[in-house]
Design a protein around this motif. Structure first.
Motif, PDB file in Angstrom:
ATOM      1  N   VAL A  95       9.037   5.541  -0.142  1.00 43.46           N
ATOM      2  CA  VAL A  95       8.252   4.801  -0.617  1.00 43.46           C
ATOM      3  C   VAL A  95       6.841   5.724  -0.943  1.00 43.46           C
ATOM      4  O   VAL A  95       6.448   6.326  -0.365  1.00 43.46           O
ATOM      5  CB  VAL A  95       7.655   3.890   0.449  1.00 43.46           C
ATOM      6  CG1 VAL A  95       6.576   2.961   0.259  1.00 43.46           C
ATOM      7  CG2 VAL A  95       8.842   2.973   0.911  1.00 43.46           C
ATOM      8  N   GLY A  96       6.346   5.054  -2.188  1.00 45.43           N
ATOM      9  CA  GLY A  96       5.161   5.835  -2.731  1.00 45.43           C
ATOM     10  C   GLY A  96       3.786   5.156  -2.569  1.00 45.43           C
ATOM     11  O   GLY A  96       3.859   4.654  -1.571  1.00 45.43           O
ATOM     12  N   LYS A  97       2.869   5.497  -3.288  1.00 46.68           N
ATOM     13  CA  LYS A  97       1.761   4.764  -2.944  1.00 46.68           C
ATOM     14  C   LYS A  97       1.540   3.360  -3.254  1.00 46.68           C
ATOM     15  O   LYS A  97       2.413   2.816  -3.940  1.00 46.68           O
ATOM     16  CB  LYS A  97       0.564   5.507  -4.026  1.00 46.68           C
ATOM     17  CG  LYS A  97       0.428   7.032  -3.551  1.00 46.68           C
ATOM     18  CD  LYS A  97      -0.639   7.690  -4.312  1.00 46.68           C
ATOM     19  CE  LYS A  97      -0.835   9.261  -3.760  1.00 46.68           C
ATOM     20  NZ  LYS A  97      -1.698   9.659  -4.650  1.00 46.68           N
ATOM     21  N   TYR A  98       0.557   2.881  -2.354  1.00 43.90           N
ATOM     22  CA  TYR A  98       0.320   1.065  -2.687  1.00 43.90           C
ATOM     23  C   TYR A  98      -0.727   1.188  -3.967  1.00 43.90           C
ATOM     24  O   TYR A  98      -1.695   1.717  -4.006  1.00 43.90           O
ATOM     25  CB  TYR A  98      -0.334   0.616  -1.255  1.00 43.90           C
ATOM     26  CG  TYR A  98      -0.624  -0.909  -1.595  1.00 43.90           C
ATOM     27  CD1 TYR A  98       0.570  -1.647  -1.661  1.00 43.90           C
ATOM     28  CD2 TYR A  98      -1.830  -1.169  -1.565  1.00 43.90           C
ATOM     29  CE1 TYR A  98       0.230  -3.327  -1.671  1.00 43.90           C
ATOM     30  CE2 TYR A  98      -2.179  -2.601  -1.761  1.00 43.90           C
ATOM     31  CZ  TYR A  98      -1.028  -3.483  -1.724  1.00 43.90           C
ATOM     32  OH  TYR A  98      -1.440  -4.982  -1.904  1.00 43.90           O
ATOM     33  N   ASP A  99      -0.103   0.303  -5.048  1.00 43.43           N
ATOM     34  CA  ASP A  99      -1.216   0.049  -6.138  1.00 43.43           C
ATOM     35  C   ASP A  99      -1.881  -1.268  -5.708  1.00 43.43           C
ATOM     36  O   ASP A  99      -1.471  -2.311  -5.848  1.00 43.43           O
ATOM     37  CB  ASP A  99      -0.384  -0.070  -7.168  1.00 43.43           C
ATOM     38  CG  ASP A  99      -1.107  -0.185  -8.585  1.00 43.43           C
ATOM     39  OD1 ASP A  99      -2.250  -0.474  -8.294  1.00 43.43           O
ATOM     40  OD2 ASP A  99      -0.642   0.060  -9.595  1.00 43.43           O
ATOM     41  N   GLU A 100      -3.425  -1.180  -5.380  1.00 43.28           N
ATOM     42  CA  GLU A 100      -4.110  -2.417  -4.968  1.00 43.28           C
ATOM     43  C   GLU A 100      -4.146  -3.257  -6.076  1.00 43.28           C
ATOM     44  O   GLU A 100      -4.433  -4.434  -5.612  1.00 43.28           O
ATOM     45  CB  GLU A 100      -5.348  -1.773  -4.406  1.00 43.28           C
ATOM     46  CG  GLU A 100      -5.311  -0.886  -3.088  1.00 43.28           C
ATOM     47  CD  GLU A 100      -6.641  -0.450  -2.372  1.00 43.28           C
ATOM     48  OE1 GLU A 100      -7.581  -0.994  -2.987  1.00 43.28           O
ATOM     49  OE2 GLU A 100      -6.564   0.159  -1.373  1.00 43.28           O
ATOM     50  N   SER A 101      -4.524  -2.496  -7.247  1.00 43.23           N
ATOM     51  CA  SER A 101      -4.755  -3.453  -8.604  1.00 43.23           C
ATOM     52  C   SER A 101      -3.780  -4.405  -8.649  1.00 43.23           C
ATOM     53  O   SER A 101      -3.778  -5.449  -9.097  1.00 43.23           O
ATOM     54  CB  SER A 101      -5.151  -2.617  -9.571  1.00 43.23           C
ATOM     55  OG  SER A 101      -3.954  -1.982 -10.137  1.00 43.23           O
ATOM     56  N   LYS A 102      -2.324  -4.078  -8.538  1.00 46.43           N
ATOM     57  CA  LYS A 102      -1.203  -4.849  -8.624  1.00 46.43           C
ATOM     58  C   LYS A 102      -0.346  -5.267  -7.415  1.00 46.43           C
ATOM     59  O   LYS A 102       0.127  -6.368  -7.448  1.00 46.43           O
ATOM     60  CB  LYS A 102      -0.067  -3.894  -9.431  1.00 46.43           C
ATOM     61  CG  LYS A 102      -0.424  -3.401 -10.764  1.00 46.43           C
ATOM     62  CD  LYS A 102       0.718  -2.585 -11.348  1.00 46.43           C
ATOM     63  CE  LYS A 102       0.105  -1.950 -12.614  1.00 46.43           C
ATOM     64  NZ  LYS A 102       1.182  -1.087 -13.080  1.00 46.43           N
ATOM     65  N   GLY A 103      -0.979  -4.793  -6.266  1.00 44.71           N
ATOM     66  CA  GLY A 103      -0.654  -5.477  -5.047  1.00 44.71           C
ATOM     67  C   GLY A 103       0.947  -5.302  -4.664  1.00 44.71           C
ATOM     68  O   GLY A 103       1.651  -5.917  -4.086  1.00 44.71           O
ATOM     69  N   VAL A 104       1.532  -3.867  -5.294  1.00 48.28           N
ATOM     70  CA  VAL A 104       2.725  -3.743  -5.025  1.00 48.28           C
ATOM     71  C   VAL A 104       2.911  -2.153  -4.636  1.00 48.28           C
ATOM     72  O   VAL A 104       1.979  -1.247  -4.755  1.00 48.28           O
ATOM     73  CB  VAL A 104       3.870  -3.862  -6.265  1.00 48.28           C
ATOM     74  CG1 VAL A 104       3.733  -5.207  -6.420  1.00 48.28           C
ATOM     75  CG2 VAL A 104       3.322  -3.070  -7.275  1.00 48.28           C
ATOM     76  N   TRP A 105       4.059  -1.725  -3.980  1.00 44.98           N
ATOM     77  CA  TRP A 105       4.282  -0.475  -3.388  1.00 44.98           C
ATOM     78  C   TRP A 105       5.420   0.203  -4.464  1.00 44.98           C
ATOM     79  O   TRP A 105       6.295  -0.663  -4.970  1.00 44.98           O
ATOM     80  CB  TRP A 105       5.055  -0.528  -1.817  1.00 44.98           C
ATOM     81  CG  TRP A 105       4.083  -0.649  -0.857  1.00 44.98           C
ATOM     82  CD1 TRP A 105       3.631  -2.141  -0.387  1.00 44.98           C
ATOM     83  CD2 TRP A 105       3.346   0.135  -0.046  1.00 44.98           C
ATOM     84  NE1 TRP A 105       2.824  -2.073   0.435  1.00 44.98           N
ATOM     85  CE2 TRP A 105       2.661  -0.605   0.728  1.00 44.98           C
ATOM     86  CE3 TRP A 105       3.266   1.473  -0.106  1.00 44.98           C
ATOM     87  CZ2 TRP A 105       1.671  -0.081   1.825  1.00 44.98           C
ATOM     88  CZ3 TRP A 105       2.670   2.128   0.881  1.00 44.98           C
ATOM     89  CH2 TRP A 105       1.790   1.112   1.900  1.00 44.98           C
ATOM     90  N   SER A 106       5.348   1.349  -4.711  1.00 45.65           N
ATOM     91  CA  SER A 106       6.130   2.078  -5.512  1.00 45.65           C
ATOM     92  C   SER A 106       7.302   2.410  -4.709  1.00 45.65           C
ATOM     93  O   SER A 106       6.904   3.188  -3.875  1.00 45.65           O
ATOM     94  CB  SER A 106       5.470   3.073  -6.126  1.00 45.65           C
ATOM     95  OG  SER A 106       6.580   4.006  -6.947  1.00 45.65           O
TER      96      SER A 106
END
Length: 577
Positions: A254-265
């Motif tokens: 699991v990568g970083k959380y993209d706050e602008s898109k609201g999803v985890w990589s």
């Protein structure tokens, strides 16, 4: 010439190639591992001759004449190749590749035929009209269980070869059929420590009618769902059992959380990558804080050659014409192949055959033999190449020589023939590392095996001229010297050669010749002492006498009969293909 110790000899035969092929039926029928030919391309240029007739560019039957010339030779090639495991490699350009392809299908109906397009010049060969030609074609005709070896370098070119293998792929499915509703059992949470991003647990799939907000997430963990950037519920790529296995092994991260898109990589290693790791092709050098594996450099992957080649090594200008100019300064040969292009084509089928025998009956400048030497140096092989070329003089040179009053057969005329002026000197130079003038060859070999050309090769070579003789008027003692090289060839082209007839018998390194059946006992005793003898030629017209000698031969020695009129064994133009 000898520089390779007890290795077999490469042989260069000066002869009209059709009759040379007929003669090789005696020595090598069904025994060849590979044939590589670069025949004349039928462009209409006066740079090739067969039976002293040019196929003119405006000849209405130009294509059929060319096909007839090729067909007769292909039929003989078919008989020479090992039907259980061998390959015929034929290069051609756009002038005749369609007709050649149909001829190959017709001549070799049970073989597998594939064609490769290969770039031979990035600059292009300029034509009077139309496109500049940058490519040509290679037909690979395989017999029996012959298959192309897997590659560790991509012949598509250095750009693709240098790409690092992709190992991590997005775990969320995209595209058609990728929504939660399409596969509810693939909608489940990854329970992650938000500080380290380690996957602590993987929950069970959520029933289709149950909202994800109702899932009870353990304290201090975060649930990562397969959500798209717009909030739409998608699905993961694998079932929960495989996901749990991969998470435990470190193949899911699991990568970083993209706050602008609201999803985890979320990334995964696919099944092919997992196999490569578990089979040792790719090493694991450690683990990250989040638990996923840290991969080392991949061992060179093996893969099938592709049907388009675009390698800088195959440039015919740099590694054909210019290389030949370095080896033999001042001597020109039209359109020599790149040494490395021939080397790569042969490697596909004889890399696992260190004792292979290869034939090139349109040998031209001798590139095929040179390539076989390269392959031998790379793996310590003892492959041998038989090269057939004639000693024709080009049309332009013929005109100049005739103006001087010279004719075929004159020393000055023959000295400019292909065999004497190009092929033989090139093979000598390649082995010795010296130009025909005795100077060290400048430059280095490149690519697979890099070393100075001046080092040469530890190889042996022998040069023959095949002549036409009438059996009746020739005395036996003279005719034996004529066929002597062929007996040596049939016995494997190794060691010493028996060149002259004697009263009783002669035994060389790999074969013996019994001239007088009255001394059979002494001959057999000598063969028992020979360590590497593999063949015995018995000169007799007496069937019973021949069988008697055969019965007494040591195990492992093949008996071959020679009629007392030796040339009878080599009579050609008898109606055979």
């Amino acid at each position: 010439m000898e520089r390779g110790g007890d290795k077999p000899y490469h042989t260069i035969i000066n002869a009209e190639n059709f009759h040379a092929l007929q003669t090789l039926l005696y020595t090598h029928e069904g025994k060849l591992d590979a044939i590589y030919i670069d025949p004349p391309y039928n462009t209409g240029a006066k740079d090739w001759k067969y039976n002293n007739d040019y196929v003119e560019a405006d000849d209405a039957y130009r294509h059929s004449k060319w096909l007839a010339m090729i067909e007769r030779r292909l039929k003989l090639a078919k008989r020479l190749l090992n039907p259980e495991n061998s390959v015929l490699i034929v290069t051609i350009d756009e002038k005749e590749y369609l007709r050649l392809g149909m001829l190959l299908e017709q001549t070799f109906p049970s073989a597998e035929i594939q064609m490769v397009a290969t770039v031979i010049s990035q600059r292009g060969v300029v034509r009077d009209s139309g496109f500049s030609r940058v490519d040509e074609y290679i037909f690979f005709i395989t017999f029996g269980n012959a298959t192309a070896a897997l590659l560790t370098k991509d012949l598509l070119g250095a750009v693709e070869s240098s790409k690092k293998r992709q190992m991590w792929y997005q775990f969320r499915r995209n595209g058609a059929g990728s929504l939660r509703a399409d596969s509810p059992n693939l909608f489940y949470p990854l329970l992650v420590d938000p500080k380290t991003r380690r996957i602590v647990e993987i929950g069970d799939p959520l029933p289709a009618n149950q909202p994800r907000e109702s899932y009870a997430v353990p304290k201090d963990l975060t649930a990562v769902w397969p959500l798209r950037e717009n909030g739409v519920e998608a699905r993961w790529r694998t079932g929960v059992d495989i996901a749990r296995r991969n998470a435990e092994s470190g193949y899911l991260r699991v990568g970083k959380y993209d706050e602008s898109k609201g999803v985890w990589s979320v990334l995964m290693i696919n099944e092919g990558g997992v196999r490569s790791i578990e089979e040792g092709e790719i090493s694991i050098v450690g683990r990250a804080e989040s638990g996923e594996v840290i991969l080392g450099e991949a061992n060179r992957a093996e893969f099938h050659a592709k049907s388009v080649w675009n390698s800088s090594a195959h440039d015919a200008g740099w590694h054909g014409s210019r290389m030949l100019a370095s080896i033999m300064p001042g001597r020109r040969f039209p359109y020599p192949k790149s040494l490395y292009a021939v080397e790569d084509a042969l490697r596909l089928f004889i890399s696992d055959k260190p004792n292979a025998t290869i034939l090139d009956f349109f040998s031209g400048s001798g590139t095929t033999a040179h390539a076989v030497m390269r392959l031998n140096k790379q793996d310590g092989g003892q492959r041998q190449c038989i090269s057939i070329t004639n000693n024709e003089v080009s049309a332009d040179e013929q005109k100049t020589l005739r103006e001087k009053g010279l004719r075929p057969g004159d020393a000055e005329w023959e000295a400019l023939g292909i065999c004497d002026y190009i092929t033989k000197p090139r093979i000598r130079a390649a082995i010795t590392g010296q130009t025909p003038e005795g100077e060290p060859i400048k430059g280095d070999y490149k690519f697979t095996d890099e070393f100075p050309m001046a080092d040469g090769f530890e190889e042996n070579a022998e040069f023959f001229t095949l002549t036409y003789e009438a059996p009746r008027p020739i005395a036996h003692n003279k005719s034996f010297s004529i066929i002597a090289p062929l007996l040596w060839l049939k016995a494997g082209a190794r060691g010493k050669r028996i060149d002259k007839r004697c009263d009783d018998f002669a035994v060389a390194d790999t074969y013996g010749v019994l001239f007088d059946l009255d001394v059979t006992a002494a001959f057999i005793a000598k063969l028992h002492q020979a360590k590497d003898c593999r063949m015995a030629f018995i000169v007799t017209d007496d069937d019973r006498g021949f069988q008697t000698v055969c019965a007494e031969l040591p195990p492992g020695i093949e008996a071959v009969r020679l009629y007392e009129s030796y040339l009878t064994n080599f009579t050609i133009n008898t109606g055979r293909d």
